[in-house]
Design an enzyme around this catalytic site. Structure first.
Site, PDB file in Angstrom:
ATOM      1  N   GLY A 114       7.168  -1.555  -2.218  1.00  0.00           N
ATOM      2  CA  GLY A 114       6.683  -0.195  -2.343  1.00  0.00           C
ATOM      3  C   GLY A 114       7.484   0.553  -3.383  1.00  0.00           C
ATOM      4  O   GLY A 114       7.131   0.596  -4.564  1.00  0.00           O
ATOM      5  N   THR A 115       8.605   1.137  -2.954  1.00  0.00           N
ATOM      6  CA  THR A 115       9.434   1.895  -3.897  1.00  0.00           C
ATOM      7  C   THR A 115       9.943   1.004  -5.027  1.00  0.00           C
ATOM      8  O   THR A 115      10.081   1.453  -6.164  1.00  0.00           O
ATOM      9  CB  THR A 115      10.626   2.546  -3.169  1.00  0.00           C
ATOM     10  OG1 THR A 115      11.383   1.536  -2.475  1.00  0.00           O
ATOM     11  CG2 THR A 115      10.137   3.582  -2.162  1.00  0.00           C
TER      12      THR A 115
ATOM     13  N   GLN B 208      -7.025  -1.620   1.656  1.00  0.00           N
ATOM     14  CA  GLN B 208      -6.479  -1.280   2.973  1.00  0.00           C
ATOM     15  C   GLN B 208      -7.363  -0.210   3.611  1.00  0.00           C
ATOM     16  O   GLN B 208      -7.508   0.895   3.085  1.00  0.00           O
ATOM     17  CB  GLN B 208      -5.046  -0.783   2.890  1.00  0.00           C
ATOM     18  CG  GLN B 208      -4.421  -0.660   4.280  1.00  0.00           C
ATOM     19  CD  GLN B 208      -3.099   0.070   4.295  1.00  0.00           C
ATOM     20  OE1 GLN B 208      -3.038   1.251   4.010  1.00  0.00           O
ATOM     21  NE2 GLN B 208      -2.032  -0.637   4.634  1.00  0.00           N
TER      22      GLN B 208
ATOM     23  N   THR C 167       0.625   5.610  -0.325  1.00  0.00           N
ATOM     24  CA  THR C 167      -0.163   6.836  -0.417  1.00  0.00           C
ATOM     25  C   THR C 167       0.234   7.610  -1.663  1.00  0.00           C
ATOM     26  O   THR C 167       1.409   7.958  -1.833  1.00  0.00           O
ATOM     27  CB  THR C 167       0.066   7.708   0.831  1.00  0.00           C
ATOM     28  OG1 THR C 167      -0.344   6.974   1.980  1.00  0.00           O
ATOM     29  CG2 THR C 167      -0.722   8.999   0.747  1.00  0.00           C
TER      30      THR C 167
ATOM     31  N   TYR D 165      -0.710   5.621  12.443  1.00  0.00           N
ATOM     32  CA  TYR D 165      -2.115   6.009  12.313  1.00  0.00           C
ATOM     33  C   TYR D 165      -2.907   5.474  13.517  1.00  0.00           C
ATOM     34  O   TYR D 165      -2.335   4.929  14.460  1.00  0.00           O
ATOM     35  CB  TYR D 165      -2.657   5.541  10.968  1.00  0.00           C
ATOM     36  CG  TYR D 165      -1.929   6.206   9.820  1.00  0.00           C
ATOM     37  CD1 TYR D 165      -2.030   7.585   9.614  1.00  0.00           C
ATOM     38  CD2 TYR D 165      -1.087   5.479   8.977  1.00  0.00           C
ATOM     39  CE1 TYR D 165      -1.335   8.211   8.592  1.00  0.00           C
ATOM     40  CE2 TYR D 165      -0.390   6.102   7.942  1.00  0.00           C
ATOM     41  CZ  TYR D 165      -0.511   7.466   7.762  1.00  0.00           C
ATOM     42  OH  TYR D 165       0.182   8.092   6.761  1.00  0.00           O
TER      43      TYR D 165
ATOM     44  N   ARG E   8      -1.955  -4.854   8.898  1.00  0.00           N
ATOM     45  CA  ARG E   8      -0.577  -4.390   8.709  1.00  0.00           C
ATOM     46  C   ARG E   8      -0.093  -3.734   9.988  1.00  0.00           C
ATOM     47  O   ARG E   8      -0.792  -2.910  10.586  1.00  0.00           O
ATOM     48  CB  ARG E   8      -0.488  -3.398   7.552  1.00  0.00           C
ATOM     49  CG  ARG E   8       0.969  -3.137   7.120  1.00  0.00           C
ATOM     50  CD  ARG E   8       1.065  -2.120   6.004  1.00  0.00           C
ATOM     51  NE  ARG E   8       2.244  -2.339   5.193  1.00  0.00           N
ATOM     52  CZ  ARG E   8       3.029  -1.363   4.732  1.00  0.00           C
ATOM     53  NH1 ARG E   8       2.772  -0.097   5.003  1.00  0.00           N
ATOM     54  NH2 ARG E   8       4.075  -1.654   3.974  1.00  0.00           N
TER      55      ARG E   8
ATOM     56  N   PRO F 219       0.845  -1.204   0.000  1.00  0.00           N
ATOM     57  CA  PRO F 219       0.000   0.000   0.000  1.00  0.00           C
ATOM     58  C   PRO F 219       0.876   1.247   0.000  1.00  0.00           C
ATOM     59  O   PRO F 219       1.810   1.354   0.793  1.00  0.00           O
ATOM     60  CB  PRO F 219      -0.799  -0.123   1.300  1.00  0.00           C
ATOM     61  CG  PRO F 219       0.036  -1.006   2.178  1.00  0.00           C
ATOM     62  CD  PRO F 219       0.753  -1.953   1.261  1.00  0.00           C
TER      63      PRO F 219
END
Length: 370
Positions: free
Chosen positions: A326-327, A105, A29, A185, A233, A27
């Site tokens: 991710g990256t 997610q 953003t 979060y 997660r 996931p």
């Protein structure tokens, strides 16, 4: 001698759901939804390119779950309304054309909000501001404001919102949902000693901090049924405090993963700075190994695993069942095809991909995917 990466391409299951290989898109953003939280064609192209590139599964960017406090960024997608659901359905259907699974997610930003179209107020377990500064490439600036301490009514509303968003995800055709309990979060704040100073049943210990998570898992499971995939997660570091570690190290890991292992979850997704490194100090388990050994559920590992040698190490040595990129996926949306074919992987260039704002861009790369 050429390394044998065939282990990364074994069919592997989560519950009864087969995944054609061990590569999952993490996931990320990307702040590209419409202002009202509806997904759009730009996002559809973004997700399609990973499916086309050979990933067996995709976990969506964090999706906010209510029209109150959960949104974390401007232009973040939501799963609150029928309009939200229908917009996601087009994306899910497109991803499924490639026999790729896609998981929604579900996220509540808690005190770590950088943009919310519904309110200027933030809420968290306690009235403690997250550390550090907001991130410019996610649209924020300056310090995080001090949130309002959540009431029991707020907690019940959050649980109901996770439940409702999960039901919309199932109706939209998502193969499962992932509860976002990482990266600072809301749910991670309940597991963070300095963010959770409550004296009721939701605070005072790691066990008490897990209570809201357990209630959310129960509510979602009762709503979506026994056969629908639910994951979670978890991390130690946060957007606002990357160096944070659980105070009691592996003891806390045993408590957290062991407790979750007894719940109606299908997988645990862990992220760390390096997904193969000791997670709790020298000579300790990695997050993935701890999750596997203490939780007993299928594990997705995340953290600098774009190099196939690192990905293989995560699976073979750290006991992960899957690796999420991710990256690495941003730089190489066709990573699985490249690794399987022995092709070179491109380096990640943060300047061109994330800055100044983390919008979805460079989608012309879709044409290059094999």
């Amino acid at each position: 001698m050429t390394t044998d990466y065939s282990t990364l391409f074994e069919q592997t299951h989560i519950g009864t759901i087969p995944f054609s290989n061990r590569y999952i898109v993490a996931p990320m953003t990307r702040v590209t939804a419409n202002k009202d939280g509806t997904a759009n064609d730009t996002m559809k192209t973004y997700y399609e390119r990973y499916a086309k590139g050979g990933f067996s599964g995709i976990i969506s960017e964090g999706i906010y779950i209510d029209d109150a406090h959960s949104q974390g960024y401007d232009n973040q997608p939501g799963l609150v309304t029928e309009q939200h659901k229908n917009a996601w359905k087009d994306i899910v259907d497109q991803v499924h054309e490639y026999d790729t699974k896609i998981v929604a997610q579900l996220m509540h930003a808690g005190g770590q909000v950088q943009g919310n179209a519904y309110t200027d107020e933030t809420i968290a377990p306690s009235a403690v501001a997250p550390k550090g500064e907001q991130l410019g490439f996610y649209g924020g600036s300056g310090p995080f404001p001090t949130p309002r301490e959540m009431t029991k009514e707020d907690i019940n509303q959050v649980i109901a919102s996770f439940e409702h968003a999960a039901s919309l995800a199932k109706e939209a055709g998502f193969d499962g949902v992932e509860i976002h309990g990482a990266n600072g979060y809301l749910l991670d704040e309940f597991l963070t000693d300095y963010m959770n100073q409550r004296t009721d049943e939701y605070g005072g210990s790691i066990e008490a901090g897990l209570t809201i998570i357990l209630e959310i898992i129960k509510a979602i499971r009762e709503k979506v049924g026994e056969d629908y995939m639910i994951g979670i997660r978890l991390s130690q570091g946060k957007v606002s405090d990357q160096s944070y570690r659980w105070p009691n190290g592996e003891h806390d890991a045993r408590t957290i993963f062991g407790t979750l292992g007894d719940e109606a979850l299908d997988y645990i997704h862990v992220t760390d700075g390096d997904g193969t490194a000791p997670g709790f100090g020298d000579d300790t388990r990695s997050m993935a190994q701890a999750a596997s050994e203490f939780g007993g559920k299928p594990v997705i590992a995340n953290g600098k695993l774009g190099d196939p040698d690192q990905a293989l190490k995560a699976v073979v040595e750290e006991k992960a069942d899957f690796v999420s990129l991710g990256t690495g996926a941003l730089a190489n949306p066709d990573t699985p095809h490249r690794v399987e074919n022995g092709d070179e992987l491109k380096d990640f260039d943060a300047e061109s991909i994330l800055f100044p704002i983390a919008h979805i861009k460079d989608l012309e790369l879709n044409a290059e995917i094999k």
